[in-house]
Design an enzyme around this catalytic site. Structure first.
Site, short mmCIF file in Angstrom:
data_model
loop_
_atom_site.label_atom_id
_atom_site.label_comp_id
_atom_site.label_asym_id
_atom_site.label_seq_id
_atom_site.Cartn_x
_atom_site.Cartn_y
_atom_site.Cartn_z
N HIS A 72 44.52 38.72 52.34
CA HIS A 72 42.79 38.99 52.93
C HIS A 72 43.23 38.84 54.49
O HIS A 72 42.34 39.53 55.07
CB HIS A 72 41.92 38.08 52.25
CG HIS A 72 41.98 38.33 50.75
ND1 HIS A 72 41.39 37.13 50.07
CD2 HIS A 72 42.38 39.37 50.05
CE1 HIS A 72 41.54 37.74 48.63
NE2 HIS A 72 42.11 38.79 48.65
N ASP A 98 42.61 44.38 49.62
CA ASP A 98 43.88 44.30 49.34
C ASP A 98 44.89 45.21 49.91
O ASP A 98 46.05 44.68 50.34
CB ASP A 98 44.11 43.77 47.68
CG ASP A 98 43.46 42.48 47.04
OD1 ASP A 98 43.34 41.66 48.20
OD2 ASP A 98 43.40 42.46 45.90
N HIS A 109 49.14 44.23 44.22
CA HIS A 109 49.92 43.79 45.04
C HIS A 109 51.39 44.44 45.13
O HIS A 109 51.96 44.65 45.96
CB HIS A 109 49.87 42.35 45.30
CG HIS A 109 48.43 41.72 45.69
ND1 HIS A 109 47.76 42.11 46.70
CD2 HIS A 109 47.70 40.81 44.88
CE1 HIS A 109 46.73 41.40 46.63
NE2 HIS A 109 46.62 40.66 45.53
#
Ligand SMILES: [Zn+2]
Length: 315
Positions: A80, A244, A267
């Site tokens: 973030h 993200d 991710h």
């Protein structure tokens, strides 16, 4: 005039809860000279460990994006802040942290942007480097995929999630963004991470995500959003996934000129994509950009800062 590299004007510190440990974590952002990159410093280790972010330094993507040094020092939950750095165009910074993770703040990028803006943005003389995508690069994992394609200019994102949950409106799971600092700040930066109560119970039973709470995540039971304040955007979930991705694709501290498209990405897949791009020398060029429209937009971002209320504790 070339678009130039950036750092911050002065040191700024904040503290908050670590998502994994549940303990208080302190961090300090410090200005860095041109071509330093984004460097995390584990100030609690002796000697201190310096870790420059890159696609290869991302070695754990289980619950968040974590960088791990060759000798095992880690800094987790950096995605973030990475998105906030991308949005503010900061490509040189030291981030001292006294724990193996950053504070999670409110689960979005907004408190980090607030801190960076509080420190002030310093324009350096060295030209900023952009990764220009030259040909399509695609990665897949089961039914999930992510790709980067060439565009003339700018960074465009098109992301779709696919959740079957009563609290997650099916018509709110696809989002497109023509990325710049202003748009990110107003439309995406406040989107919080989200999870399901049953996963929280499982993680807590395994000593994971001990700091996770309604203060730093949208939590859903089998039917509802449990947070009393509700959602910050009707499409907060897909916006957070985009946040993200923006953070994960900024691990080399170089902004992308290209179009990102993804379905059910996370991710791991985001990092696979960045690695795949940078592993293929024919797929990208490192370029500098003359201060055209894009540069003006970046400059306007500095003059019109919209600071939202934040719980960030500024030391
Ligand atoms: Zn996230």
């Amino acid at each position: 005039m070339m678009i130039r590299q950036r750092t911050i004007k002065k040191e700024v510190s904040a503290s908050g809860i670590g998502l994994h440990s549940g303990k208080k974590v302190s961090m300090t952002f410090k200005p860095a000279p041109a071509n330093t990159g984004i460097v995390y410093v584990r100030s609690d280790l002796s000697p201190k460990v310096y870790m420059k972010t890159s696609a290869e330094m991302v070695r754990d993507t289980e619950l968040c994006t974590a960088i791990i040094s060759d000798d095992g020092a880690r800094v987790a939950t950096i995605e973030h802040l990475s998105a906030a750095l991308s949005a503010t165009g900061i490509d040189n910074l030291y981030i001292e942290v006294n724990a193996p993770e950053l504070p999670v703040m409110d689960g979005s990028a907004q408190p980090f942007i607030y801190l960076l803006e509080s420190a002030g943005i310093e324009i350096l003389s060295a030209p900023k480097k952009f990764i220009k995508v030259l040909k399509k690069v695609r990665v897949e994992l089961d039914d999930k995929w992510a790709e980067l394609c060439p565009t003339k200019a700018g960074f465009k994102l098109d992301l779709q999630i696919d959740f079957n949950h009563p609290a997650m409106d099916k018509s709110m799971q696809h989002y497109k963004l023509d990325f710049n600092g202003d748009r990110f700040l107003s439309d995406v930066s406040r989107a919080r991470t989200f999870c399901f109560m049953k996963d929280v119970e499982f993680m807590h039973a395994h000593n994971l995500a001990l700091g996770g709470s309604l203060d730093n995540a949208v939590v859903m039971d089998d039917f509802h959003v449990m947070n009393p304040e509700g959602l910050r955007y009707p499409n907060e979930f897909v916006k957070h996934k985009m946040l993200d991705a923006i953070g994960d694709l900024y691990m080399s501290a170089q902004s992308i000129v290209g179009e990102f498209k993804a379905y059910k990405t996370g991710h791991h897949l985001n990092n696979m994509l960045l690695r795949a791009l940078l592993a293929d020398a024919t797929a990208y060029n490192l370029i500098t950009i003359e201060d055209g429209k894009q540069g003006l937009e970046q400059n306007r971002f500095i003059e019109e800062v919209h600071v939202h209320d934040t719980d960030a504790v500024i030391a």
